[in-house]
Design a protein around this motif. Structure first.
Motif, PDB file in Angstrom:
ATOM      1  N   VAL A 287      -0.869 -11.896  -0.944  1.00 34.88           N
ATOM      2  CA  VAL A 287      -0.983 -10.664  -1.725  1.00 34.88           C
ATOM      3  C   VAL A 287      -1.730 -10.892  -3.030  1.00 34.88           C
ATOM      4  N   GLY A 288      -1.859 -12.147  -3.444  1.00 41.96           N
ATOM      5  CA  GLY A 288      -2.656 -12.495  -4.616  1.00 41.96           C
ATOM      6  C   GLY A 288      -2.252 -11.747  -5.868  1.00 41.96           C
ATOM      7  N   ASP A 289      -3.234 -11.142  -6.518  1.00 42.83           N
ATOM      8  CA  ASP A 289      -2.997 -10.442  -7.776  1.00 42.83           C
ATOM      9  C   ASP A 289      -2.439  -9.043  -7.586  1.00 42.83           C
ATOM     10  N   ASP A 290      -2.213  -8.627  -6.343  1.00 42.73           N
ATOM     11  CA  ASP A 290      -1.667  -7.289  -6.106  1.00 42.73           C
ATOM     12  C   ASP A 290      -0.191  -7.187  -6.488  1.00 42.73           C
ATOM     13  N   ALA A 291       0.498  -8.333  -6.611  1.00 47.79           N
ATOM     14  CA  ALA A 291       1.932  -8.308  -6.921  1.00 47.79           C
ATOM     15  C   ALA A 291       2.366  -9.603  -7.584  1.00 47.79           C
ATOM     16  N   ASP A 292       3.396  -9.482  -8.446  1.00 51.95           N
ATOM     17  CA  ASP A 292       4.064 -10.666  -8.990  1.00 51.95           C
ATOM     18  C   ASP A 292       5.140 -11.072  -7.999  1.00 51.95           C
ATOM     19  N   ALA A 293       5.206 -12.371  -7.690  1.00 48.94           N
ATOM     20  CA  ALA A 293       6.125 -12.840  -6.655  1.00 48.94           C
ATOM     21  C   ALA A 293       7.212 -13.743  -7.221  1.00 48.94           C
ATOM     22  N   GLN A 294       8.412 -13.571  -6.651  1.00 51.95           N
ATOM     23  CA  GLN A 294       9.518 -14.475  -6.893  1.00 51.95           C
ATOM     24  C   GLN A 294      10.222 -14.679  -5.553  1.00 51.95           C
ATOM     25  N   VAL A 295      10.920 -15.796  -5.411  1.00 49.73           N
ATOM     26  CA  VAL A 295      11.639 -16.051  -4.162  1.00 49.73           C
ATOM     27  C   VAL A 295      13.092 -16.396  -4.454  1.00 49.73           C
ATOM     28  N   TRP A 296      13.926 -16.228  -3.430  1.00 48.78           N
ATOM     29  CA  TRP A 296      15.329 -16.611  -3.465  1.00 48.78           C
ATOM     30  C   TRP A 296      15.626 -17.356  -2.188  1.00 48.78           C
ATOM     31  N   ARG A 297      16.299 -18.482  -2.328  1.00 43.41           N
ATOM     32  CA  ARG A 297      16.670 -19.303  -1.174  1.00 43.41           C
ATOM     33  C   ARG A 297      18.194 -19.340  -1.115  1.00 43.41           C
ATOM     34  N   SER A 298      18.751 -18.897   0.028  1.00 47.65           N
ATOM     35  CA  SER A 298      20.205 -18.787   0.146  1.00 47.65           C
ATOM     36  C   SER A 298      20.888 -20.129   0.313  1.00 47.65           C
ATOM     37  N   GLY A 299      20.163 -21.106   0.844  1.00 44.17           N
ATOM     38  CA  GLY A 299      20.793 -22.367   1.214  1.00 44.17           C
ATOM     39  C   GLY A 299      21.202 -22.371   2.667  1.00 44.17           C
ATOM     40  N   ASP A 300      21.160 -21.199   3.319  1.00 47.06           N
ATOM     41  CA  ASP A 300      21.494 -21.069   4.734  1.00 47.06           C
ATOM     42  C   ASP A 300      20.274 -20.668   5.551  1.00 47.06           C
ATOM     43  N   ALA A 301      19.094 -21.104   5.128  1.00 48.64           N
ATOM     44  CA  ALA A 301      17.843 -20.812   5.842  1.00 48.64           C
ATOM     45  C   ALA A 301      17.485 -19.330   5.841  1.00 48.64           C
ATOM     46  N   VAL A 302      17.946 -18.619   4.828  1.00 50.09           N
ATOM     47  CA  VAL A 302      17.541 -17.222   4.622  1.00 50.09           C
ATOM     48  C   VAL A 302      16.840 -17.173   3.276  1.00 50.09           C
ATOM     49  N   TYR A 303      15.707 -16.498   3.276  1.00 45.67           N
ATOM     50  CA  TYR A 303      14.894 -16.410   2.067  1.00 45.67           C
ATOM     51  C   TYR A 303      14.540 -14.956   1.817  1.00 45.67           C
ATOM     52  N   ARG A 304      14.376 -14.620   0.551  1.00 46.15           N
ATOM     53  CA  ARG A 304      13.847 -13.307   0.193  1.00 46.15           C
ATOM     54  C   ARG A 304      12.635 -13.520  -0.701  1.00 46.15           C
ATOM     55  N   ILE A 305      11.634 -12.722  -0.453  1.00 48.27           N
ATOM     56  CA  ILE A 305      10.426 -12.741  -1.260  1.00 48.27           C
ATOM     57  C   ILE A 305      10.369 -11.403  -1.981  1.00 48.27           C
ATOM     58  N   TYR A 306      10.317 -11.441  -3.298  1.00 43.08           N
ATOM     59  CA  TYR A 306      10.303 -10.242  -4.138  1.00 43.08           C
ATOM     60  C   TYR A 306       8.894 -10.054  -4.663  1.00 43.08           C
ATOM     61  N   LEU A 307       8.302  -8.918  -4.342  1.00 43.98           N
ATOM     62  CA  LEU A 307       6.935  -8.633  -4.747  1.00 43.98           C
ATOM     63  C   LEU A 307       6.926  -7.366  -5.599  1.00 43.98           C
ATOM     64  N   ARG A 308       6.646  -7.513  -6.876  1.00 46.71           N
ATOM     65  CA  ARG A 308       6.540  -6.347  -7.767  1.00 46.71           C
ATOM     66  C   ARG A 308       5.065  -5.986  -7.855  1.00 46.71           C
ATOM     67  N   LYS A 309       4.738  -4.781  -7.370  1.00 48.94           N
ATOM     68  CA  LYS A 309       3.344  -4.354  -7.291  1.00 48.94           C
ATOM     69  C   LYS A 309       2.743  -4.202  -8.685  1.00 48.94           C
ATOM     70  N   GLN A 310       1.529  -4.689  -8.847  1.00 51.88           N
ATOM     71  CA  GLN A 310       0.814  -4.585 -10.136  1.00 51.88           C
ATOM     72  C   GLN A 310       0.281  -3.193 -10.353  1.00 51.88           C
TER      73      GLN A 310
ATOM     74  N   GLN B 174       0.821  -1.212   0.000  1.00 48.25           N
ATOM     75  CA  GLN B 174       0.000   0.000   0.000  1.00 48.25           C
ATOM     76  C   GLN B 174       0.857   1.266   0.000  1.00 48.25           C
ATOM     77  N   LYS B 175       2.124   1.143   0.436  1.00 47.30           N
ATOM     78  CA  LYS B 175       3.012   2.302   0.532  1.00 47.30           C
ATOM     79  C   LYS B 175       3.778   2.580  -0.752  1.00 47.30           C
ATOM     80  N   ILE B 176       3.835   1.609  -1.670  1.00 49.18           N
ATOM     81  CA  ILE B 176       4.637   1.787  -2.885  1.00 49.18           C
ATOM     82  C   ILE B 176       3.733   1.917  -4.096  1.00 49.18           C
ATOM     83  N   ASP B 177       4.324   2.397  -5.196  1.00 52.31           N
ATOM     84  CA  ASP B 177       3.572   2.611  -6.434  1.00 52.31           C
ATOM     85  C   ASP B 177       3.567   1.364  -7.310  1.00 52.31           C
ATOM     86  N   SER B 178       2.666   1.360  -8.266  1.00 50.23           N
ATOM     87  CA  SER B 178       2.596   0.269  -9.232  1.00 50.23           C
ATOM     88  C   SER B 178       3.936   0.142  -9.956  1.00 50.23           C
ATOM     89  N   GLY B 179       4.443  -1.073 -10.069  1.00 50.86           N
ATOM     90  CA  GLY B 179       5.734  -1.329 -10.712  1.00 50.86           C
ATOM     91  C   GLY B 179       6.903  -1.320  -9.746  1.00 50.86           C
TER      92      GLY B 179
END
Length: 97
Positions: free
Chosen positions: A74-97, A49-54
């Motif tokens: 977040v459903g259709d509000d954003a396109d999601a991708q993930v990254w797994r470090s292999g050391d139990a750290v993950y990042r979730i990337y959400l690009r706002k629609q 809600q704090k960021i702009d589309s894209g």
């Protein structure tokens, strides 16, 4: 025998290099280390809600269920991708629609 990817609806995974590139261009980064569901889902919705589309929101987490639950929340509000470090750290990337 089917793999775990055949029976789950997980978002696309990123390479290490692409994950670092996207982290540098993130418009908002949320540290969710040590937090468990549903708090990261709630914060992801607030962050979008704090960021702009894209724009790009990145969540860092050590709670693996978030890699599926946050994109689903977040459903259709954003396109999601993930990254797994292999050391139990993950990042979730959400690009706002």
């Amino acid at each position: 025998m089917p793999s775990i990817d055949d029976v789950t609806n997980a978002p696309d995974e990123l390479s290490d290099d692409r994950a670092d590139e996207l982290l540098e261009e993130a418009d908002l980064v949320q540290d969710m280390m040590g937090e468990v569901c549903p708090y990261p889902q709630v914060e992801a919705k607030k962050g979008l809600q704090k960021i702009d589309s894209g724009d790009l929101l990145v969540q860092e987490t050590d709670h693996v269920p978030c890699t599926e639950n946050v994109p689903r929340a977040v459903g259709d509000d954003a396109d999601a991708q993930v990254w797994r470090s292999g050391d139990a750290v993950y990042r979730i990337y959400l690009r706002k629609q």
